[in-house]
Write an enzyme that holds these catalytic residues in place. Sequence first.
Site, PDB file in Angstrom:
ATOM      1  N   TYR A 126       0.821  -1.220   0.000  1.00  0.00           N
ATOM      2  CA  TYR A 126       0.000   0.000   0.000  1.00  0.00           C
ATOM      3  C   TYR A 126       0.856   1.272   0.000  1.00  0.00           C
ATOM      4  O   TYR A 126       0.335   2.364  -0.203  1.00  0.00           O
ATOM      5  CB  TYR A 126      -0.952   0.052   1.224  1.00  0.00           C
ATOM      6  CG  TYR A 126      -1.935  -1.091   1.325  1.00  0.00           C
ATOM      7  CD1 TYR A 126      -2.105  -1.999   0.284  1.00  0.00           C
ATOM      8  CD2 TYR A 126      -2.700  -1.289   2.476  1.00  0.00           C
ATOM      9  CE1 TYR A 126      -2.997  -3.064   0.386  1.00  0.00           C
ATOM     10  CE2 TYR A 126      -3.600  -2.341   2.583  1.00  0.00           C
ATOM     11  CZ  TYR A 126      -3.732  -3.229   1.539  1.00  0.00           C
ATOM     12  OH  TYR A 126      -4.615  -4.270   1.652  1.00  0.00           O
ATOM     13  N   LYS A 131       1.260  -6.844   5.759  1.00  0.00           N
ATOM     14  CA  LYS A 131       1.263  -8.022   4.871  1.00  0.00           C
ATOM     15  C   LYS A 131       2.544  -8.092   4.044  1.00  0.00           C
ATOM     16  O   LYS A 131       3.068  -7.058   3.613  1.00  0.00           O
ATOM     17  CB  LYS A 131       0.047  -7.982   3.925  1.00  0.00           C
ATOM     18  CG  LYS A 131      -1.257  -7.654   4.631  1.00  0.00           C
ATOM     19  CD  LYS A 131      -2.464  -7.706   3.723  1.00  0.00           C
ATOM     20  CE  LYS A 131      -3.656  -7.063   4.403  1.00  0.00           C
ATOM     21  NZ  LYS A 131      -3.749  -5.615   4.221  1.00  0.00           N
ATOM     22  N   HIS A 139       0.258 -11.916   1.885  1.00  0.00           N
ATOM     23  CA  HIS A 139      -0.763 -11.099   1.216  1.00  0.00           C
ATOM     24  C   HIS A 139      -1.526 -11.903   0.153  1.00  0.00           C
ATOM     25  O   HIS A 139      -2.757 -11.832   0.078  1.00  0.00           O
ATOM     26  CB  HIS A 139      -0.082  -9.869   0.588  1.00  0.00           C
ATOM     27  CG  HIS A 139      -0.994  -8.712   0.348  1.00  0.00           C
ATOM     28  ND1 HIS A 139      -0.578  -7.405   0.372  1.00  0.00           N
ATOM     29  CD2 HIS A 139      -2.317  -8.655   0.064  1.00  0.00           C
ATOM     30  CE1 HIS A 139      -1.601  -6.589   0.138  1.00  0.00           C
ATOM     31  NE2 HIS A 139      -2.671  -7.341  -0.064  1.00  0.00           N
TER      32      HIS A 139
HETATM   33  N1  NAP Z   1      -5.755  -8.569   1.618  1.00  0.00           N
HETATM   34  C1  NAP Z   1      -6.085  -8.019   0.481  1.00  0.00           C
HETATM   35  O1  NAP Z   1      -5.705  -8.509  -0.590  1.00  0.00           O
HETATM   36  C2  NAP Z   1      -6.959  -6.818   0.469  1.00  0.00           C
HETATM   37  C3  NAP Z   1      -7.608  -6.438  -0.724  1.00  0.00           C
HETATM   38  C4  NAP Z   1      -8.464  -5.330  -0.678  1.00  0.00           C
HETATM   39  C5  NAP Z   1      -8.648  -4.636   0.507  1.00  0.00           C
HETATM   40  N2  NAP Z   1      -7.970  -5.012   1.638  1.00  0.00           N
HETATM   41  C6  NAP Z   1      -8.127  -4.264   2.912  1.00  0.00           C
HETATM   42  O2  NAP Z   1      -9.510  -4.052   3.171  1.00  0.00           O
HETATM   43  C7  NAP Z   1      -9.751  -2.657   3.306  1.00  0.00           C
HETATM   44  C8  NAP Z   1     -11.154  -2.305   2.868  1.00  0.00           C
HETATM   45  O3  NAP Z   1     -11.398  -2.695   1.531  1.00  0.00           O
HETATM   46  P1  NAP Z   1     -11.536  -1.667   0.322  1.00  0.00           P
HETATM   47  O4  NAP Z   1     -10.780  -0.436   0.620  1.00  0.00           O
HETATM   48  O5  NAP Z   1     -11.205  -2.427  -0.911  1.00  0.00           O
HETATM   49  O6  NAP Z   1     -13.106  -1.396   0.216  1.00  0.00           O
HETATM   50  P2  NAP Z   1     -14.318  -1.037   1.205  1.00  0.00           P
HETATM   51  O7  NAP Z   1     -13.841  -0.727   2.554  1.00  0.00           O
HETATM   52  O8  NAP Z   1     -15.351  -2.086   0.989  1.00  0.00           O
HETATM   53  O9  NAP Z   1     -14.888   0.266   0.505  1.00  0.00           O
HETATM   54  C9  NAP Z   1     -14.177   1.464   0.433  1.00  0.00           C
HETATM   55  C10 NAP Z   1     -15.004   2.428  -0.407  1.00  0.00           C
HETATM   56  O10 NAP Z   1     -16.266   2.659   0.215  1.00  0.00           O
HETATM   57  C11 NAP Z   1     -16.446   4.047   0.493  1.00  0.00           C
HETATM   58  N3  NAP Z   1     -17.075   4.162   1.807  1.00  0.00           N
HETATM   59  C12 NAP Z   1     -16.565   3.823   3.020  1.00  0.00           C
HETATM   60  N4  NAP Z   1     -17.453   4.047   4.007  1.00  0.00           N
HETATM   61  C13 NAP Z   1     -18.555   4.541   3.414  1.00  0.00           C
HETATM   62  C14 NAP Z   1     -19.812   4.979   3.896  1.00  0.00           C
HETATM   63  N5  NAP Z   1     -20.102   4.941   5.199  1.00  0.00           N
HETATM   64  N6  NAP Z   1     -20.727   5.441   3.004  1.00  0.00           N
HETATM   65  C15 NAP Z   1     -20.447   5.488   1.690  1.00  0.00           C
HETATM   66  N7  NAP Z   1     -19.267   5.078   1.154  1.00  0.00           N
HETATM   67  C16 NAP Z   1     -18.334   4.615   2.001  1.00  0.00           C
HETATM   68  C17 NAP Z   1     -15.073   4.655   0.469  1.00  0.00           C
HETATM   69  O11 NAP Z   1     -15.161   5.971   0.007  1.00  0.00           O
HETATM   70  P3  NAP Z   1     -14.760   7.220   0.962  1.00  0.00           P
HETATM   71  O12 NAP Z   1     -13.274   7.107   1.179  1.00  0.00           O
HETATM   72  O13 NAP Z   1     -15.174   8.385   0.151  1.00  0.00           O
HETATM   73  O14 NAP Z   1     -15.541   7.066   2.226  1.00  0.00           O
HETATM   74  C18 NAP Z   1     -14.345   3.769  -0.553  1.00  0.00           C
HETATM   75  O15 NAP Z   1     -14.623   4.221  -1.873  1.00  0.00           O
HETATM   76  C19 NAP Z   1      -8.650  -2.040   2.455  1.00  0.00           C
HETATM   77  O16 NAP Z   1      -8.516  -0.665   2.674  1.00  0.00           O
HETATM   78  C20 NAP Z   1      -7.481  -2.882   2.867  1.00  0.00           C
HETATM   79  O17 NAP Z   1      -7.002  -2.478   4.146  1.00  0.00           O
HETATM   80  C21 NAP Z   1      -7.158  -6.098   1.637  1.00  0.00           C
END
Ligand code: NAP
Length: 272
Positions: free
Chosen positions: A49, A74, A107
């Site tokens: 990241y 990770k 990861h």
């Molecule tokens: N291990 C892996 O391979 C892997 C892969 C993907 C993700 N991850 C981890 O999981 C975390 C979360 O996943 P993600 O970032 O992919 O997606 P997510 O948390 O499902 O969604 C993030 C998106 O949702 C929006 N959002 C968040 N809260 C909201 C709310 N209350 N109302 C409306 N929109 C909202 C955010 O926009 P705003 O910023 O505008 O709120 C952003 O565009 C990552 O940040 C990372 O730490 C790990």
Amino acid sequence: MKKILNLNTGAPIPILGFGTWELTGNECLKSTKKAIEVGYRHIDTAAAYGNHKEVGQAIKESGVDRKDIFVTSKLWRDNLRKEDVPEALKTALNELQLDYLDLYLIHWPDSEVPIAETLQAMNELKEQGLTKAIGVSNFTINHLKEAMDTGIQFSINQVEFHPTLNQKELLEFCNQNNIILTAYSPIGRGEDLQHPIIQELTKQYEKSAAQIILNWEMQKGIVTIPKSSNPEHIEGNFKSLEWNLSLEDVERINQINEKNRLVNPDFSEFDK
Ligand SMILES: NC(=O)c1ccc[n+]([C@@H]2O[C@H](COP(=O)([O-])OP(=O)(O)OC[C@H]3O[C@@H](n4cnc5c(N)ncnc54)[C@H](OP(=O)(O)O)[C@@H]3O)[C@@H](O)[C@H]2O)c1
């Protein structure tokens, strides 16, 4: 709903964490500080990241004791060989300005490198106290079986999980084997917020769509790590801990399952 779960090491893990993928620079620093300020005590980052420095700075500047924040990072795919793992973790710790991680994850699996080789190297770092627990991410049941065959204790499988990708079989397998599932992209990167069933429940409970979804995951005993750069979302998401969906409505969301995988890079090894 439990706010803290226990890893199979016995260590506590806050069920709600703060995700930081795609948060970099000042936006990462500000958002992570805001998250700690509103009460998150669990931060999810990764070497890939490019934000270890800002995450570490946010933890330092928050004034909260290091021991009171659960930090996950990770190991990226190019460091899975046993000779590369110690350096990768030490680099992460330097960037984060921390002495240890609470959890260090593989990861992504890579069939070119035996899982046993990487896990063994990570386990040695755990024995040295550089990480309190180890785990995996993006592992299928077959990958998990291979990891379990090593006899090395690992605690978490962090995978994509949200209402339109409800990985029932994988969750059951993790539960049966005392491995906690962590939901990444827990609100479907925003896509699941408009689902008609979720929208209906927002009216019934007078909660936001994100709060409905996060509450559903936590009631299922899943750790969840939503990301946001919006202070109102960061705070609202944290409040999803304060109430409960009825079991009937948990079951309604369980029925959505549309196999909508959003994170699927060309090197992934998911079952076809
Ligand atoms: N291990 C892996 O391979 C892997 C892969 C993907 C993700 N991850 C981890 O999981 C975390 C979360 O996943 P993600 O970032 O992919 O997606 P997510 O948390 O499902 O969604 C993030 C998106 O949702 C929006 N959002 C968040 N809260 C909201 C709310 N209350 N109302 C409306 N929109 C909202 C955010 O926009 P705003 O910023 O505008 O709120 C952003 O565009 C990552 O940040 C990372 O730490 C790990």
